[in-house]
Design a protein around this motif. Sequence first.
Motif, short mmCIF file in Angstrom:
data_model
loop_
_atom_site.label_atom_id
_atom_site.label_comp_id
_atom_site.label_asym_id
_atom_site.label_seq_id
_atom_site.Cartn_x
_atom_site.Cartn_y
_atom_site.Cartn_z
N ARG A 25 0.84 -1.19 0.00
CA ARG A 25 0.00 0.00 0.00
C ARG A 25 0.88 1.25 0.00
O ARG A 25 0.63 2.20 -0.75
N SER A 26 1.90 1.22 0.80
CA SER A 26 2.73 2.42 0.90
C SER A 26 3.46 2.70 -0.41
O SER A 26 3.53 3.84 -0.86
N ILE A 27 3.97 1.64 -1.06
CA ILE A 27 4.69 1.85 -2.32
C ILE A 27 3.73 2.36 -3.39
O ILE A 27 4.03 3.30 -4.13
N CYS A 28 2.55 1.73 -3.46
CA CYS A 28 1.57 2.17 -4.45
C CYS A 28 1.17 3.61 -4.19
O CYS A 28 0.96 4.39 -5.12
N LYS A 29 1.08 3.95 -2.93
CA LYS A 29 0.67 5.32 -2.60
C LYS A 29 1.73 6.31 -3.04
O LYS A 29 1.42 7.37 -3.59
N ILE A 30 2.99 5.94 -2.83
CA ILE A 30 4.08 6.81 -3.27
C ILE A 30 3.96 7.03 -4.78
O ILE A 30 4.04 8.16 -5.27
N MET A 31 3.74 5.93 -5.50
CA MET A 31 3.68 6.03 -6.96
C MET A 31 2.43 6.82 -7.39
O MET A 31 2.48 7.61 -8.33
N ALA A 32 1.33 6.59 -6.68
CA ALA A 32 0.10 7.29 -7.03
C ALA A 32 0.25 8.79 -6.78
O ALA A 32 -0.15 9.61 -7.60
N LYS A 33 0.88 9.12 -5.67
CA LYS A 33 1.11 10.53 -5.33
C LYS A 33 1.94 11.20 -6.41
O LYS A 33 1.67 12.32 -6.84
N ALA A 71 2.31 10.25 -9.50
CA ALA A 71 1.54 10.38 -10.73
C ALA A 71 0.57 11.55 -10.63
O ALA A 71 0.38 12.32 -11.58
N LEU A 72 -0.03 11.70 -9.46
CA LEU A 72 -1.00 12.78 -9.26
C LEU A 72 -0.34 14.14 -9.37
O LEU A 72 -0.87 15.07 -9.98
N ARG A 73 0.86 14.23 -8.82
CA ARG A 73 1.60 15.48 -8.87
C ARG A 73 1.85 15.88 -10.32
O ARG A 73 1.91 17.05 -10.67
N ASN A 74 2.03 14.86 -11.16
CA ASN A 74 2.31 15.14 -12.56
C ASN A 74 1.04 15.11 -13.41
O ASN A 74 1.11 15.01 -14.63
N ASN A 75 -0.09 15.17 -12.72
CA ASN A 75 -1.36 15.23 -13.42
C ASN A 75 -1.66 13.98 -14.24
O ASN A 75 -2.34 14.05 -15.25
N ARG A 76 -1.11 12.86 -13.83
CA ARG A 76 -1.37 11.62 -14.55
C ARG A 76 -2.43 10.86 -13.76
O ARG A 76 -2.14 9.93 -13.01
N LEU A 77 -3.67 11.31 -13.93
CA LEU A 77 -4.76 10.74 -13.13
C LEU A 77 -4.93 9.25 -13.40
O LEU A 77 -5.20 8.47 -12.49
#
Lengths: 665, 368
Positions: A467-475, A477-483
């Motif tokens: 969960r933590s790794i996915c969250k890091i990656m999701a964050k 991606a979100l920062r780069n507007n890659r929804l």
Amino acid sequence: MEEVDVEPTTTLIPGIDYTQKHMGFVWGPGDILVYETKYKPTGAASALQGCPFVHLVRKDEDIYSPVLRKLFNESHHIFVGLQKINEDVPSKNKKAQFASISKNYRSVIRACMEELQQIAVSTRDTTLATKHGNQVSVLLAVELIWNLCEVLFIEAAPAGALLLHLLDWVRLHKADVDERARDVLQSESPTEHPAYWDMAISYVLQGRMDEARQVLAKQASVQPAARSMFKLLDSLLMKMPVYSPGGTQTLTEFDVKWRHWHEECNRCLQDSSFTSNRHLEAICKILVGDEDTLLEHKELLGTWYHFLVTRLLFSHPTVKPTELHYYAQSSLDMFLDSHGVPEPLDSILLAAFEFDIHQVIKDCSIALNNWWFVAHLTDLLDHCKLLQSHNLHFGSNLREFLLLEYASGLFTHHSLWQLAVDYFDHCPEFGRVYLELQIERVPLDTEHKALKVLRICEQRQMAEQVRSICKIMAKKALRNNRLGSALSWSIRAKDAAFATLISERFLQDYCTHGTFSDLDLIDNLGPAMLLSDRLTFLGALPWANQRVVWGQYREFHKLYGENRFSEAATLLLSLMTAKIAPQSFWMTLLTDALPLLEQRQVIFSADQTYELMHCLEELIAGKTPPNPDHPVQDEDIEATKIELLRLALSRNLALAIVKEGTVDV
Amino acid sequence: MECINAKFVSQKVSKTRWRPVPTGSLHPPDVFATGSWDNEDNKVSLWSIGEHGVSHMEDEFEGDPQLLCEYKHNGDVLDLHFLDQERIVTASSTGAVTIFRHHPNSQTLSVAQAWDKAHRFPCDNAPCTGLVCNSPEIVTVGEDGRVILFRADHKVPLRTIDNADSSTIHAVTFLRTTEVLTVNSIGQLKLWDFRQQGSDPSQILSLTGERVPLHCVDRHPNQQHIVATGGQDGMLCMWDVRQGSMPLSLMEAHSAEMWEVHFHPTNTDHLFTCSEDGSLLHWESSTNSSMPSFLQGGRNTSVMSRSAVHPAGGNQSLMSAWLGGDSSKGHLETTHMLPSQTLSVNSLDVIGQCLAGNEIGSLADVPV
């Protein structure tokens, strides 16, 4: 507190004056961070300039050597193989397996040593050459110790066979004998060579009688006068009994035979058969195990343990393992005389001869700058069931403690971290915790790397870390507007809360742009996905709701696109009345209803129109008073929208009432 | 299986490729390139095996790869291809696409051309995850969901499709000269035709309901409509891009991510896959008859058969054996090509009669 075994060495950090400043530090798994602190002694008003640097102090440089990477990688492979050795294998076969694994470890050390040697010789950079040279000598010592431990603990040869193993050990680590012999034999006249006798005696000292005889035969052929003397010595050398462990001969029989031979040698010496040639006499004295003669050849022996083995060969060939330590200690004392001081290596070997495994491991841990050697050796010895449960004041047992230290060091390396995972796996007590803490801290630059880390976690059911790794990656991606990517990662993590957040971003995007970005993704979520999500997240309704909104909202657009207006209208209304969609989204939904209201035929029935009106009023009633920060323009648009909606709704209501009141004829 | 040449290089190898043999040459390829990842300093290296002029009697390590030259590479090498005999194109985790030139006379590498930040995010670097070459054209894909068409010697990209994908594109392959196929992290295959304007794919294929990320794709060398993909679950999928949007067959191959899949370029009944689980698989199917037959031989063999979707219509006799992965008649023989490994086999390549996968598996720094 326990006493320290050796005085710690002082490392000066350039740039910090330790007499003036104070230092703070933080322990890392492999390194230490050192920084200057702001602490000022009371009363000292002087404004000392703070040092802006944080120093990284590293104990172990070997891990960064490209050649030694081979050692870490290959030994990892052997280590994993060792852990797989089945418990069911009969213990007799096991011993052979352990011995072969031990040999594998040693051959890796040897391979690295040779490669380093080559580089050290070929490089022109002197500092680099010295560095490599030092590494070679460390590896040499490591291999020497390992080999002795293999002979004494793993092979655990009984009396008789023990000496044969020790002889092999000495021969392997005193390889310069062969080099010198080659030089001598390749010279024009070997018998005249200054090192000729040294070579002959070296062979005898190592118990290599056949080679010694061959060499002596050359000398005999040029000295016809001394022929009989040479012949006598030759027969002595030839007759020297050698124990063969696999043979039919018992140890007692061998002992009797050996005593006879020994006496014969003694007789020859007393007969003064060799007095006319001092070299031959010396050889004969060696054969009877004369200690003074042996010590005269210190230069040829080189080390006290060679002296020990030679001494045993010619005076106690049936030495028992339990007697070794007595001879070892006395050999060391005799060899060093009074001027020598035993080095760490000497005391380690001595501890091995005393069968004090823990002392060996302890001394090695102090002497060597990394954990590679002790961790692997301890693990192997533990598999051989040679380590009694040794109580540590901390952690679990010795094996696990050392493996954890070694693996933690590996984990700090930018590319060897993957190897550490398998080591942690085989530490039953704390391995998992270590891995959990370390794996979250692997820097993730690319998705490729993230996938590799995730695979490690998923194989071990480390849900929290996944969960933590996915969250890091999701964050990220979100920062780069890659929804799309962000949503994929949060789905993989089954992270309901974060997925909700991203869903809202999707809706916001729609509200501002009027179109859905990333349609490919939303469409691909699929009905099956919804279902499985619901199953997975019975407790996470808000998110499931969000997904329903999407699904349905997308559905609405599809229906609208296909001109299936009345179905679209029903769906739209249900989104609001069933309170599926969040209220913040209602204005968008109502605006979407506008074109439907403006259609020529009546789509919303009177009842539905009432409900829409109700929704609109509820929305307006729920609105907070106008925000002074809000631009007036936005407020205006909002007001116009509401007005338009009210107008459209009332017109539609009128039409619907008329239509519903009209009886079709 | 008998002769695996292993070479230890002190770096983690992410990609490995044979240098293409000149057309008409009968020699097997003898030079290959490797790219590294996850090192402090990453490199592109060129290796040679068995110089033909050197006497083989003396050399006890015949076929042992010798380093020809290497060059520092900024970021992880995420993909690597030979553009032609002398040029290598790399995809970097920094988002850069670089062309290296090999100078055979001096045995050196130099940067011939570089497009920095070809793939990019607003805030961070966007790794370029894959590329494919069809000299002089190069197509790259990245985590930023862009598909970019470059032409060597042209500074500006010929074509950029900005919002090609909302998720990461993992790999790309040419179907025809103007068409490429990409695979992404939500299990879709997208077909792009550069003749068409706009940022919409001409076709989307996917496994319904599943969102298993796809990591690699390769096209059948002769039958351009047949495509093999490998995904995160280690499953090998065969697709016919002409027919429907569903895969034609699914085969269980590996227990973890499949990193690469390659058809044998001339012997198309053979296929090779490698995976995070540390295995390198050799797949054989037979086309002599309409019914694929068993092939004997090979240790560690196991017969794979798994449910598949029947090809809807189509000329059966023209069908490749790969598409008949049907449980009743389609049997494939698979052979493990490397001794058991615990660490990932990242890359493989196959040209002519030689299988590079052998070396490569162990060439890797305990293959990672």
